[in-house]
Design a protein around this motif. Structure first.
Motif, PDB file in Angstrom:
ATOM      1  N   GLY A 100      16.954  11.447  32.911  1.00 34.57           N
ATOM      2  CA  GLY A 100      16.626  12.399  31.819  1.00 34.57           C
ATOM      3  C   GLY A 100      17.101  13.536  32.486  1.00 34.57           C
ATOM      4  O   GLY A 100      18.338  14.320  31.594  1.00 34.57           O
ATOM      5  N   ASP A 101      16.928  13.602  33.964  1.00 32.75           N
ATOM      6  CA  ASP A 101      17.284  15.111  34.800  1.00 32.75           C
ATOM      7  C   ASP A 101      18.814  14.964  34.593  1.00 32.75           C
ATOM      8  O   ASP A 101      19.071  16.140  33.968  1.00 32.75           O
ATOM      9  N   LEU A 102      19.199  13.906  35.060  1.00 34.01           N
ATOM     10  CA  LEU A 102      20.464  14.067  35.347  1.00 34.01           C
ATOM     11  C   LEU A 102      22.171  13.772  33.922  1.00 34.01           C
ATOM     12  O   LEU A 102      22.548  14.938  33.926  1.00 34.01           O
ATOM     13  N   LEU A 103      20.978  13.160  32.803  1.00 31.99           N
ATOM     14  CA  LEU A 103      22.283  13.262  30.811  1.00 31.99           C
ATOM     15  C   LEU A 103      21.762  14.263  31.379  1.00 31.99           C
ATOM     16  O   LEU A 103      23.015  15.148  29.935  1.00 31.99           O
TER      17      LEU A 103
ATOM     18  N   HIS B 272      25.272  -2.233  35.851  1.00 30.43           N
ATOM     19  CA  HIS B 272      25.926  -1.068  35.111  1.00 30.43           C
ATOM     20  C   HIS B 272      25.287  -0.388  34.141  1.00 30.43           C
ATOM     21  O   HIS B 272      26.360  -1.200  33.249  1.00 30.43           O
ATOM     22  N   PHE B 273      26.105   0.855  34.119  1.00 34.07           N
ATOM     23  CA  PHE B 273      25.546   1.660  32.167  1.00 34.07           C
ATOM     24  C   PHE B 273      26.130   2.514  32.220  1.00 34.07           C
ATOM     25  O   PHE B 273      25.718   3.295  33.092  1.00 34.07           O
ATOM     26  N   PRO B 274      26.627   2.525  31.207  1.00 30.28           N
ATOM     27  CA  PRO B 274      27.887   3.729  30.831  1.00 30.28           C
ATOM     28  C   PRO B 274      26.844   4.804  30.431  1.00 30.28           C
ATOM     29  O   PRO B 274      25.191   4.963  30.099  1.00 30.28           O
ATOM     30  N   ALA B 275      26.731   6.134  30.713  1.00 31.47           N
ATOM     31  CA  ALA B 275      26.403   6.772  30.513  1.00 31.47           C
ATOM     32  C   ALA B 275      25.724   7.364  29.494  1.00 31.47           C
ATOM     33  O   ALA B 275      24.275   7.952  28.597  1.00 31.47           O
ATOM     34  N   ALA B 276      27.258   6.936  28.150  1.00 32.82           N
ATOM     35  CA  ALA B 276      26.093   7.184  26.324  1.00 32.82           C
ATOM     36  C   ALA B 276      25.775   5.940  26.137  1.00 32.82           C
ATOM     37  O   ALA B 276      25.007   6.623  25.167  1.00 32.82           O
ATOM     38  N   ASP B 277      25.550   5.020  26.510  1.00 33.69           N
ATOM     39  CA  ASP B 277      24.451   4.059  26.096  1.00 33.69           C
ATOM     40  C   ASP B 277      23.537   4.531  26.814  1.00 33.69           C
ATOM     41  O   ASP B 277      22.527   4.283  26.267  1.00 33.69           O
ATOM     42  N   LEU B 278      23.313   4.980  27.999  1.00 32.30           N
ATOM     43  CA  LEU B 278      21.899   5.143  28.018  1.00 32.30           C
ATOM     44  C   LEU B 278      21.278   6.402  26.804  1.00 32.30           C
ATOM     45  O   LEU B 278      19.859   6.354  27.329  1.00 32.30           O
TER      46      LEU B 278
ATOM     47  N   LEU C  55      14.364  -2.726  30.637  1.00 30.86           N
ATOM     48  CA  LEU C  55      13.783  -0.999  30.462  1.00 30.86           C
ATOM     49  C   LEU C  55      13.991  -0.325  31.266  1.00 30.86           C
ATOM     50  O   LEU C  55      13.115  -0.605  32.483  1.00 30.86           O
ATOM     51  N   ILE C  56      14.937   1.143  31.644  1.00 30.25           N
ATOM     52  CA  ILE C  56      14.051   1.519  32.732  1.00 30.25           C
ATOM     53  C   ILE C  56      12.915   2.799  32.282  1.00 30.25           C
ATOM     54  O   ILE C  56      13.094   3.213  30.949  1.00 30.25           O
ATOM     55  N   TRP C  57      12.481   2.689  33.352  1.00 29.80           N
ATOM     56  CA  TRP C  57      10.493   4.164  32.484  1.00 29.80           C
ATOM     57  C   TRP C  57      10.528   4.264  34.119  1.00 29.80           C
ATOM     58  O   TRP C  57      10.568   3.880  35.308  1.00 29.80           O
ATOM     59  N   GLY C  58       9.544   5.122  33.665  1.00 30.24           N
ATOM     60  CA  GLY C  58       8.376   6.050  35.134  1.00 30.24           C
ATOM     61  C   GLY C  58       9.665   6.485  36.107  1.00 30.24           C
ATOM     62  O   GLY C  58      10.537   7.571  34.950  1.00 30.24           O
ATOM     63  N   ALA C  59       9.741   7.391  37.531  1.00 28.89           N
ATOM     64  CA  ALA C  59      10.250   7.806  38.028  1.00 28.89           C
ATOM     65  C   ALA C  59      11.925   7.409  37.189  1.00 28.89           C
ATOM     66  O   ALA C  59      12.480   8.837  37.826  1.00 28.89           O
ATOM     67  N   THR C  60      12.488   6.755  37.647  1.00 27.10           N
ATOM     68  CA  THR C  60      13.181   6.016  37.401  1.00 27.10           C
ATOM     69  C   THR C  60      14.176   7.018  36.583  1.00 27.10           C
ATOM     70  O   THR C  60      15.090   7.170  36.375  1.00 27.10           O
ATOM     71  N   ALA C  61      12.999   6.935  35.504  1.00 20.72           N
ATOM     72  CA  ALA C  61      14.155   7.128  33.900  1.00 20.72           C
ATOM     73  C   ALA C  61      13.496   8.221  33.955  1.00 20.72           C
ATOM     74  O   ALA C  61      14.503   9.434  33.348  1.00 20.72           O
ATOM     75  N   ARG C  62      12.404   9.651  34.833  1.00 19.59           N
ATOM     76  CA  ARG C  62      12.675  10.892  34.888  1.00 19.59           C
ATOM     77  C   ARG C  62      13.649  11.169  35.575  1.00 19.59           C
ATOM     78  O   ARG C  62      14.442  12.623  35.231  1.00 19.59           O
ATOM     79  N   ILE C  63      14.442  10.787  36.645  1.00 21.15           N
ATOM     80  CA  ILE C  63      15.240  10.600  37.428  1.00 21.15           C
ATOM     81  C   ILE C  63      16.867  11.316  36.445  1.00 21.15           C
ATOM     82  O   ILE C  63      17.572  11.962  36.285  1.00 21.15           O
TER      83      ILE C  63
ATOM     84  N   THR D 113      11.560   6.290  28.178  1.00 23.60           N
ATOM     85  CA  THR D 113      12.053   5.091  28.496  1.00 23.60           C
ATOM     86  C   THR D 113      13.497   4.665  28.165  1.00 23.60           C
ATOM     87  O   THR D 113      13.987   6.062  27.386  1.00 23.60           O
ATOM     88  N   TYR D 114      14.471   4.472  28.865  1.00 26.86           N
ATOM     89  CA  TYR D 114      16.032   4.164  27.952  1.00 26.86           C
ATOM     90  C   TYR D 114      16.138   2.761  28.084  1.00 26.86           C
ATOM     91  O   TYR D 114      15.675   1.366  29.297  1.00 26.86           O
TER      92      TYR D 114
END
Length: 167
Positions: A159-162, A116-122, A149-157, A142-143
């Motif tokens: 980023g789209d959300l944020l 579980h990660f807060p959006a603000a921290d991400l 470490l969050i990277w790749g497709a998950t990081a792109r998704i 990356t996040y």
């Protein structure tokens, strides 16, 4: 909406608000998995067949991977699909709100733990990095939170959300 990728897949981006702070739920995949072992991702996977709706895929996979009951999810919408380069998946992300106290449990066959990660921290942890994966250097968003470490497709998704959320 179009993205490259031959295999249709879907993920659920579970979000919840607690004490005025938005947080997201991720999985850390087991290290011994053949594909994406040890990586952080949203719960999801391949579509079972062309007749299965992609939203159904996302909800089914979340139920299988983290025991998230479909009845606990309030669908908020979909993000643009993301293509994966190495595995040639076309991933359809669906965002769903869940109650903050929703009981979740990792499927021990696939998931090492639930994160579980807060959006603000991400948002604060974003960085473009050069990573070497399977001997190939890639530049990817990356996040990084702690050792995660969050990277790749998950990081792109992510980023789209944020980009769509207020700061």
């Amino acid at each position: 909406m179009d993205a490259h990728g031959k295999t249709e897949a879907a993920v659920l981006v579970p979000v919840y608000e607690e004490a005025g702070e938005l947080s997201l739920v991720f999985t850390e995949r087991r290290m011994n998995l053949r594909r994406h072992g040890g990586e952080i991702s949203f719960p999801g996977g391949r579509r079972d067949g062309p007749e299965e709706e992609l939203l159904t895929t996302a909800l089914r996979e979340a139920e299988e991977e983290i025991a998230l009951a479909r009845t606990e999810v309030e669908m908020l919408g979909a993000l643009p699909p993301i293509g994966t380069f190495v595995t040639s998946y076309k991933v359809h992300p669906f965002v769903g709100s869940i109650p903050p106290d929703t009981p979740l449990a990792p499927n021990p066959m696939e998931v090492a733990r639930i994160l579980h990660f807060p959006a603000a921290d991400l948002r604060k942890s974003f960085e473009m990095k050069r990573l070497v994966k399977r001997g190939i250097p890639i530049r990817t968003p990356t996040y990084e939170i702690g050792e995660h470490l969050i990277w790749g497709a998950t990081a792109r998704i992510l980023g789209d959300l944020l980009e769509r959320l207020p700061a």
